[in-house]
Design a protein around this motif. Structure first.
Motif, PDB file in Angstrom:
ATOM      1  N   PRO A  42      -7.228   9.270  -7.318  1.00 54.07           N
ATOM      2  CA  PRO A  42      -6.373   9.023  -8.482  1.00 54.07           C
ATOM      3  C   PRO A  42      -5.014   8.450  -8.094  1.00 54.07           C
ATOM      4  CG  PRO A  42      -6.432  11.362  -7.964  1.00 54.07           C
ATOM      5  CD  PRO A  42      -7.442  10.705  -7.067  1.00 54.07           C
ATOM      6  N   ARG A  43      -4.519   7.599  -8.941  1.00 56.70           N
ATOM      7  CA  ARG A  43      -3.191   7.023  -8.732  1.00 56.70           C
ATOM      8  C   ARG A  43      -2.129   7.894  -9.393  1.00 56.70           C
ATOM      9  NH1 ARG A  43      -4.303   0.498  -9.631  1.00 56.70           N
ATOM     10  NH2 ARG A  43      -6.477   0.535  -8.945  1.00 56.70           N
ATOM     11  N   GLY A  44      -0.875   7.630  -9.051  1.00 56.58           N
ATOM     12  CA  GLY A  44       0.227   8.256  -9.750  1.00 56.58           C
ATOM     13  C   GLY A  44       0.466   7.554 -11.074  1.00 56.58           C
ATOM     14  N   THR A  45       1.565   7.904 -11.731  1.00 52.61           N
ATOM     15  CA  THR A  45       1.853   7.330 -13.044  1.00 52.61           C
ATOM     16  C   THR A  45       3.266   6.771 -13.134  1.00 52.61           C
ATOM     17  OG1 THR A  45       2.337   9.592 -13.781  1.00 52.61           O
ATOM     18  CG2 THR A  45       0.164   8.707 -14.296  1.00 52.61           C
ATOM     19  N   ASN A  46       3.941   6.590 -11.994  1.00 53.36           N
ATOM     20  CA  ASN A  46       5.270   5.998 -11.992  1.00 53.36           C
ATOM     21  C   ASN A  46       5.250   4.744 -11.126  1.00 53.36           C
ATOM     22  OD1 ASN A  46       8.205   5.548 -11.178  1.00 53.36           O
ATOM     23  ND2 ASN A  46       8.419   7.233 -12.626  1.00 53.36           N
ATOM     24  N   PRO A  47       5.859   3.640 -11.566  1.00 54.79           N
ATOM     25  CA  PRO A  47       5.789   2.396 -10.796  1.00 54.79           C
ATOM     26  C   PRO A  47       6.758   2.323  -9.619  1.00 54.79           C
ATOM     27  CG  PRO A  47       7.032   2.028 -12.802  1.00 54.79           C
ATOM     28  CD  PRO A  47       6.499   3.439 -12.877  1.00 54.79           C
ATOM     29  N   ARG A  56       0.144   2.067  -8.743  1.00 55.49           N
ATOM     30  CA  ARG A  56      -0.670   1.026  -8.097  1.00 55.49           C
ATOM     31  C   ARG A  56      -1.547   1.596  -6.988  1.00 55.49           C
ATOM     32  NH1 ARG A  56       4.550  -0.346  -8.304  1.00 55.49           N
ATOM     33  NH2 ARG A  56       4.815   0.227  -6.116  1.00 55.49           N
ATOM     34  N   ILE A  57      -1.041   2.605  -6.290  1.00 56.10           N
ATOM     35  CA  ILE A  57      -1.677   3.114  -5.073  1.00 56.10           C
ATOM     36  C   ILE A  57      -1.994   4.596  -5.222  1.00 56.10           C
ATOM     37  CG2 ILE A  57      -1.347   3.522  -2.593  1.00 56.10           C
ATOM     38  CD1 ILE A  57      -1.836   0.606  -3.331  1.00 56.10           C
ATOM     39  N   SER A  58      -3.160   4.978  -4.749  1.00 55.93           N
ATOM     40  CA  SER A  58      -3.658   6.348  -4.908  1.00 55.93           C
ATOM     41  C   SER A  58      -2.789   7.369  -4.182  1.00 55.93           C
ATOM     42  CB  SER A  58      -5.085   6.445  -4.375  1.00 55.93           C
ATOM     43  OG  SER A  58      -5.945   5.576  -5.082  1.00 55.93           O
ATOM     44  N   LYS A  59      -2.760   8.568  -4.754  1.00 58.73           N
ATOM     45  CA  LYS A  59      -2.042   9.666  -4.122  1.00 58.73           C
ATOM     46  C   LYS A  59      -2.757  10.164  -2.872  1.00 58.73           C
ATOM     47  CE  LYS A  59       0.374  11.688  -8.073  1.00 58.73           C
ATOM     48  NZ  LYS A  59       1.616  12.059  -7.389  1.00 58.73           N
ATOM     49  N   TYR A  60      -4.075  10.042  -2.849  1.00 60.63           N
ATOM     50  CA  TYR A  60      -4.880  10.536  -1.733  1.00 60.63           C
ATOM     51  C   TYR A  60      -6.286  10.012  -1.921  1.00 60.63           C
ATOM     52  CZ  TYR A  60      -6.225  13.849  -5.399  1.00 60.63           C
ATOM     53  OH  TYR A  60      -6.652  14.405  -6.567  1.00 60.63           O
ATOM     54  N   MET A  69       0.818  -1.216   0.000  1.00 62.30           N
ATOM     55  CA  MET A  69       0.000   0.000   0.000  1.00 62.30           C
ATOM     56  C   MET A  69       0.852   1.267   0.000  1.00 62.30           C
ATOM     57  SD  MET A  69      -1.694   0.098   3.836  1.00 62.30           S
ATOM     58  CE  MET A  69      -0.692   0.032   5.336  1.00 62.30           C
ATOM     59  N   ASP A  70       2.140   1.120  -0.373  1.00 60.04           N
ATOM     60  CA  ASP A  70       3.031   2.280  -0.532  1.00 60.04           C
ATOM     61  C   ASP A  70       3.144   3.123   0.726  1.00 60.04           C
ATOM     62  OD1 ASP A  70       3.614   1.574  -3.094  1.00 60.04           O
ATOM     63  OD2 ASP A  70       2.527   3.196  -4.065  1.00 60.04           O
ATOM     64  N   LYS A  71       3.314   2.490   1.863  1.00 56.20           N
ATOM     65  CA  LYS A  71       3.476   3.219   3.121  1.00 56.20           C
ATOM     66  C   LYS A  71       4.654   2.612   3.886  1.00 56.20           C
ATOM     67  CE  LYS A  71      -0.138   5.729   2.216  1.00 56.20           C
ATOM     68  NZ  LYS A  71      -0.086   5.440   0.777  1.00 56.20           N
ATOM     69  N   THR A  72       5.270   3.430   4.736  1.00 59.25           N
ATOM     70  CA  THR A  72       6.421   3.000   5.527  1.00 59.25           C
ATOM     71  C   THR A  72       6.264   3.510   6.949  1.00 59.25           C
ATOM     72  OG1 THR A  72       7.864   3.119   3.578  1.00 59.25           O
ATOM     73  CG2 THR A  72       8.940   3.080   5.729  1.00 59.25           C
ATOM     74  N   VAL A  73       6.584   2.660   7.920  1.00 56.44           N
ATOM     75  CA  VAL A  73       6.564   3.057   9.330  1.00 56.44           C
ATOM     76  C   VAL A  73       7.893   2.657   9.956  1.00 56.44           C
ATOM     77  CG1 VAL A  73       5.516   2.641  11.583  1.00 56.44           C
ATOM     78  CG2 VAL A  73       4.062   2.887   9.561  1.00 56.44           C
TER      79      VAL A  73
END
Length: 847
Positions: free
Chosen positions: A537-542, A444-448, A424-428
C-alpha cells in the motif's frame, strides 16, 4: 552528419532502441548459424566452457554442480508410487512442481558441464532420465491446461518456463533424437500458460509483464525460439523487441504502456508499480539482461553492444550508491529484508553481473567496472565466494580481475556523496566511515512490501526508517534479518509509531493474503486490490523528496496513513485497517552529522506515540556501553529516562560507536534489552531459529492525549565523547525552524543553510525566503561563491521561487530552468520545476 545507432539510442529513447535489432532478415543459413551460436552460448553461460572449466578456480563450482545432480538422482531413485522425486508431492502445490522442474535442470546441467571428471558428463542414460522426467511431468501435472495455473502466477508464467527452457537448451541434440516432438509440445504449453499475455505471447500492457518479470519471460522466449530452429527466428526477434523496453529510462510523464516499473533518470528502480526494489527485482533484471547480452554475443539477432552503456549507468547510478562495503542496503529490498540471505549475498549477484558486464565493455568503462569489483572485494566484511556464481565463465573472469595487478580497487562513488532517489522515495548519504540510508514513502511509493508470508511486520518501514552503516563492521551484526527479528517493528530507527498492536496478514485472515473474490474489489491472491491494500500500500500524502547540493543533502516527508485507511468505506467489513501517527520530518545530511527534525509528532486518535531516535543491535556477549551528559552537565550512564544533552553508544568488541546530540528534544528513554525471537516471526518460511541480540533503543515517548511535540537531534557516526561535548549553544549546529510549515538548520562550519518548507505561502529562515513547499540548500563559502540547490518534494509544482537576503548576486553557472534576477533586498532565484520529478536544480552565484 551520419546518425549512428548509438546516437539514435541516446536521442530517441524507446524509438531508438529498435535500431538494436537488424531490420533486414538474415538468410536461412545465417539464421540457422545464429540460432546454433545462441544455444552454444547458453550452454557456455550455465555449464561453462572447456577452457573455463579447466581452470582450478572453477573446481568447487563443478563439484557443487555434480553434487547437486547426484542428490537429485538419488531422490529420483527413492521416489515412490506417483512421485518423480521422493517426498515431493505434486498436483496441488505449484512451488513443488517448480522444484521438480528445477531439479531436472540441475541434473541436465551436470551432464553438459565440460571438463568435469564426473561420470555424469555426457552420460546419455542420465540425459534420457531427465527427458523422460519432462515427459512424465507434462503428461501428469503440466500439460492439462484445465488442471494447471493454481497458486502463484509467477511459477506458471516464469519459473517453470525458465527451468524447462534451459533444460531443453542443454539437451537439445539428445531431445531432437530421443523425443523429437517434446520441444514443440512444451513450447505450446508454455505459451498457453502465459495467461497474462495475449495469444500466448507477451502483453506489454499487462501489469505482470514489466521490469524484471518481462526480462525473465522474454529471455525464456528467446531460448524457446532458438529451440524451435528454422521456425523460431521470428519468436526470437519479437522477444528481443519486447525485452528492449526494459532498457528505456522511465519518464513518469510519458509512460510507455502505462508502465512505471524500471530504471529512472535519478537511478531509482521500481517494480510492482510502486515498490523501491533495486536490491531484489532490480538485481534480477540486471542479471537477466547481462545473461541475454552474453547469449546473443556473436549472433546476428541484435547489436548487443549498443545496450551496454545503459547497463553501465544502472550499475554506476543505481547500484553503486546502495552498496556499502559489500552490503546491499535494506531500503531497496522490499519483502526480501526478511530472508536469511543478507546483503552480502545480494551483492555477490551484482558482482557476477558487473564481472560479465566488464567483459562486454571497453576502455575506461571496462577498467572502472573491474576496479569496482576489486573495491567491493577489498571493503566487504564477508568473503565473496564465487562458487555461488551462476556461470563458471564468470568465476574465471572474476579470478582474472582480482589477479590483475594493473587494475586498482576503486569505488564508482566518490567517497562523499549524497543521493536523492526521489523517484522511489529513498535517500542515501555516504561519507568515509559511514553510510546513511533513509526510506520515505508517499502517495506515489509504497510504505512497504509484504507478500507470500514474507516481511510479516512491515508497517513502518517506509515511514522514515533509517539505517546507519558503520565502516568496518560486519553488517550482519547490525542489520539484515536479525535486525527485523529482534527490533520491535514499532521501534525501527527513525520511526514515529502509535503505541498499539497490529496483526500480521496470516494472523488477521488465516492465510497469506486477504481472500474475498465476491466483493466488488475482487480480492484474490494476485488481484490489483490485493496489491493496493495488502501487499504494498502507498501513503496518502504527496510530500516526499529533497535536494542535493554537491555532497550535501536535505530530505523531507509528511507521514500519513496508508490508502487502506483512507478508503475504509470502500473495503469489506472484515478488512482490518490501521491509522498512523502524525509527523512532519526533515533529514539534513552533512559531513559529521545527520540532523533530524520532527514536528507535529502526535496522534489524531489520541493514542500514545513513540519516536525512535535509533535502534542498534549487538551480540549478547559484546562489550556494549552507553554514556552521556544531562542538560545540567551531570554524567549519565546506562538505561533510563532523562533530559539528555548527548548520548554515546559504543560496542568495544566491534570497535564501533554512534553519538546522539539532542538539540531540542524532550526527555529521552534509553533501553538496553536482551531480546530472543525466532526468525520465523518475520517470515513464515524461515527456519525456526532463535536469535538473541542486545538491542539499544533510544526513544522519545508521548503519553496518550498529549499535544503534538517537536524534536530535533543529530546522529553523529563514530563520535567520541569530546566531540559530542563540543555541540553547545547552537554551535556548530543551529535549529532555525521546526514546525509543520518549515524546518531549517544552519551549520556554521560549513556555511550551510538547509530548509524544507511544507505548505503554501511564504517561509523565512536566516535570510532565506521560500515560496510554497520546497527543499532548499544554500552554501556560502568564505571568499567564494554561494551555491544553491532547489527541489520540489511534491513532484507537482511548476515553479519555485527563492529569495536570498543580502547584497545582490549574479549567476556564474546555472542549470537549465534556473533564472536569477535582482529583487528588493536581495537575489531572486526562479526554478522551473515542471515535470522535474524531484530533480535538484543548482546555481552558483557571485558578487
Amino acid at each position: 552528419m551520419e546518425i549512428t545507432r548509438r546516437r539514435l539510442l541516446s536521442a530517441l529513447s524507446a524509438a531508438g532502441l529498435l535500431a538494436v535489432i537488424p531490420t533486414l532478415p538474415a538468410s536461412a543459413a545465417a539464421a540457422a548459424a545464429d540460432t546454433a551460436r545462441l544455444l552454444d552460448n547458453t550452454v557456455g553461460v550455465f555449464a561453462g566452457t572447456t577452457e573455463s572449466n579447466a581452470r582450478p578456480e572453477t573446481a568447487a563450482k563443478l563439484a557443487a554442480i555434480d553434487r547437486t545432480a547426484r542428490t537429485n538422482l538419488k531422490s529420483m531413485d527413492d521416489a515412490g508410487e506417483g512421485e518423480l522425486f521422493a517426498g515431493l508431492t505434486l498436483g496441488t502445490d505449484d512451488a513443488n512442481l517448480n522444484t521438480a522442474f528445477k531439479r531436472l535442470y540441475e541434473i541436465a546441467l551436470a551432464t553438459r558441464t565440460p571438463g568435469s571428471l564426473s561420470d555424469l558428463h555426457g552420460n546419455t542414460a542420465v540425459q534420457h532420465r531427465v527427458i523422460d522426467g519432462l515427459v512424465w511431468l507434462h503428461e501428469r501435472y503440466y500439460g492439462d491446461q484445465s488442471k494447471g495455473y493454481y497458486g502463484n502466477w509467477f511459477n506458471w508464467e516464469i519459473g517453470i518456463s525458465q527451468h524447462v527452457s534451459k533444460t531443453l537448451a542443454l539437451l537439445v541434440d539428445e531431445v531432437r533424437t530421443y523425443r523429437p516432438a517434446l520441444i514443440t509440445t512444451y513450447v505450446a504449453s508454455m505459451d498457453a500458460y502465459l495467461r497474462n499475455g495475449t495469444d500466448g505471447d507477451v502483453n506489454l500492457d499487462s501489469r505482470f509483464h514489466t521490469g524484471a518479470n518481462l526480462a525473465d519471460i522474454t529471455t525464456n522466449r528467446i531460448l524457446q525460439g532458438a529451440l524451435l530452429g528454422a521456425g523460431g527466428e521470428a519468436r526470437i526477434r519479437k522477444a528481443l523487441t519486447d525485452q528492449l523496453t526494459v532498457f528505456v529510462t522511465i519518464d513518469p510523464y510519458r509512460l510507455n504502456h502505462g508502465v512505471t516499473d524500471g530504471y529512472y533518470a535519478d537511478g531509482s528502480f521500481i517494480q510492482h508499480a510502486s515498490v523501491a526494489y533495486t536490491g531484489s527485482y532490480g538485481k534480477g533484471l540486471l542479471t537477466r539482461v547481462v545473461q541475454t547480452l552474453k547469449i546473443l554475443d556473436g549472433t546476428g539477432f541484435a547489436h548487443g553492444e549498443e545496450l551496454v552503456p545503459t547497463v553501465q549507468r544502472w550499475v554506476r547510478d543505481g547500484f553503486a550508491p546502495l552498496i556499502f562495503e559489500g552490503w546491499m542496503m535494506e531500503i531497496v529490498k522490499g519483502r526480501a529484508v526478511s530472508r536469511p540471505d543478507g546483503g552480502y549475498t545480494d551483492v555477490a549477484v551484482v558482482v557476477e553481473a558487473v564481472v560479465d558486464l566488464s567483459s562486454l565493455s571497453a576502455g575506461a568503462e571496462a577498467t572502472a567496472l573491474k576496479s569496482y569489483v576489486k573495491h567491493i572485494r577489498s571493503t566487504s566484511r564477508a568473503a565473496l565466494d564465487p562458487t555461488g556464481f551462476v556461470s563458471p565463465v564468470s568465476i574465471v573472469r572474476y579470478a582474472d580481475i582480482i589477479g590483475d595487478a594493473s587494475v586498482p580497487p576503486a569505488d564508482l562513488n566518490p567517497a562523499s556523496r549524497s543521493v536523492a532517489f526521489n523517484a522511489m522515495d529513498k535517500t542515501v548519504h555516504r561519507r568515509p566511515g559511514y553510510a546513511f540510508a533513509l526510506a520515505r514513502s508517499s502517495d506515489r511509493i509504497s510504505k512497504y512490501e509484504y507478500m507470500s508470508g514474507e516481511n510479516l511486520m512491515p508497517w513502518f518501514q517506509g515511514d522514515g526508517a533509517y539505517y546507519l552503516y558503520l565502516s568496518g563492521q560486519d553488517q550482519t551484526q547490525a542489520y539484515g534479518v536479525d535486525y527485523f527479528t529482534t527490533v520491535s517493528p514499532y521501534g525501527l530507527a527513525g520511526v514515529t509509531a502509535p503505541v498499539e498492536h497490529r496483526g500480521t496478514i496470516p494472523e488477521l485472515y488465516g492465510k497469506p493474503y486477504y481472500d474475498n473474490p465476491g466483493h466488488p474489489l475482487n480480492f484474490t491472491s494476485s488481484s490489483e486490490s490485493q496489491n493496493k491494500y495488502v501487499y504494498f500500500p502507498r501513503g496518502t500524502n504527496p510530500y516526499s523528496g529533497g535536494a542535493v547540493l554537491g555532497a550535501y543533502g536535505a530530505a523531507g516527508a509528511v507521514q500519513s496513513s496508508d490508502v487502506a485507511f483512507q478508503d475504509r468505506a470502500l473495503l469489506p467489513d472484515d478488512f482490518v485497517v490501521y491509522r498512523n501517527a502524525t509527523a512532519t520530518k526533515s533529514w539534513f545530511l552533512l559531513d559529521d552529522e545527520i540532523v533530524v527534525l520532527a514536528a507535529g509528532v502526535g496522534d489524531g486518535a489520541g493514542r500514545a506515540v513513540t519516536t525512535t531516535v535509533d535502534a542498534r543491535t549487538a551480540a549478547p556477549d559484546d562489550q556494549v556501553s552507553v554514556t552521556g551528559e544531562l542538560r545540567d552537565g551531570r554524567p549519565w550512564t546506562g538505561a533510563g529516562t532523562a533530559d539528555l544533552r548527548w548520548l554515546r553508544y559504543a560496542n568495544a568488541t566491534l570497535r564501533t560507536c554512534v553519538g546522539y546530540v539532542f538539540l531540542d528534544t524532550p526527555k529521552v528513554r534509553v533501553a538496553l534489552d536482551k531480546v530472543t525471537r525466532s526468525r520465523r516471526v518475520v517470515r513464515t518460511a524461515n527456519p525456526d531459529t532463535p536469535v538473541t541480540r542486545t538491542v539499544l533503543g533510544v526513544t522519545v515517548d508521548r503519553a496518550a492525549g498529549a499535544r503534538p511535540v517537536s524534536l530535533a537531534y543529530a546522529l553523529v557516526p563514530n563520535a567520541g565523547e569530546a566531540g559530542l561535548r563540543s555541540y553547545r549553544g547552537g554551535q556548530p549546529l543551529k535549529v532555525l525552524a521546526n514546525t509543520v510549515r518549515l524546518q531549517a538548520v544552519a551549520h556554521a562550519g560549513l556555511g550551510l543553510t538547509a530548509a524544507n518548507s511544507f505548505t503554501a505561502g511564504r517561509h523565512e529562515a536566516a535570510g532565506l525566503h521560500i515560496d510554497g513547499p520546497a527543499s532548499v540548500l544554500v552554501r556560502r563559502e568564505r571568499r567564494g561563491p554561494t551555491t544553491v540547490a532547489v527541489s520540489d518534494p511534491t513532484m507537482d509544482r511548476d515553479r519555485i521561487s527563492v529569495l536570498l537576503r543580502g547584497r545582490p548576486l549574479r549567476a556564474v553557472r546555472a542549470d537549465e530552468g534556473v533564472r536569477v534576477s535582482r529583487a528588493h533586498g536581495g537575489t531572486r532565484i526562479d526554478v522551473d520545476t515542471h515535470h522535474a520529478y524531484g530533480r535538484s536544480f543548482t546555481v552558483t552565484l557571485r558578487d
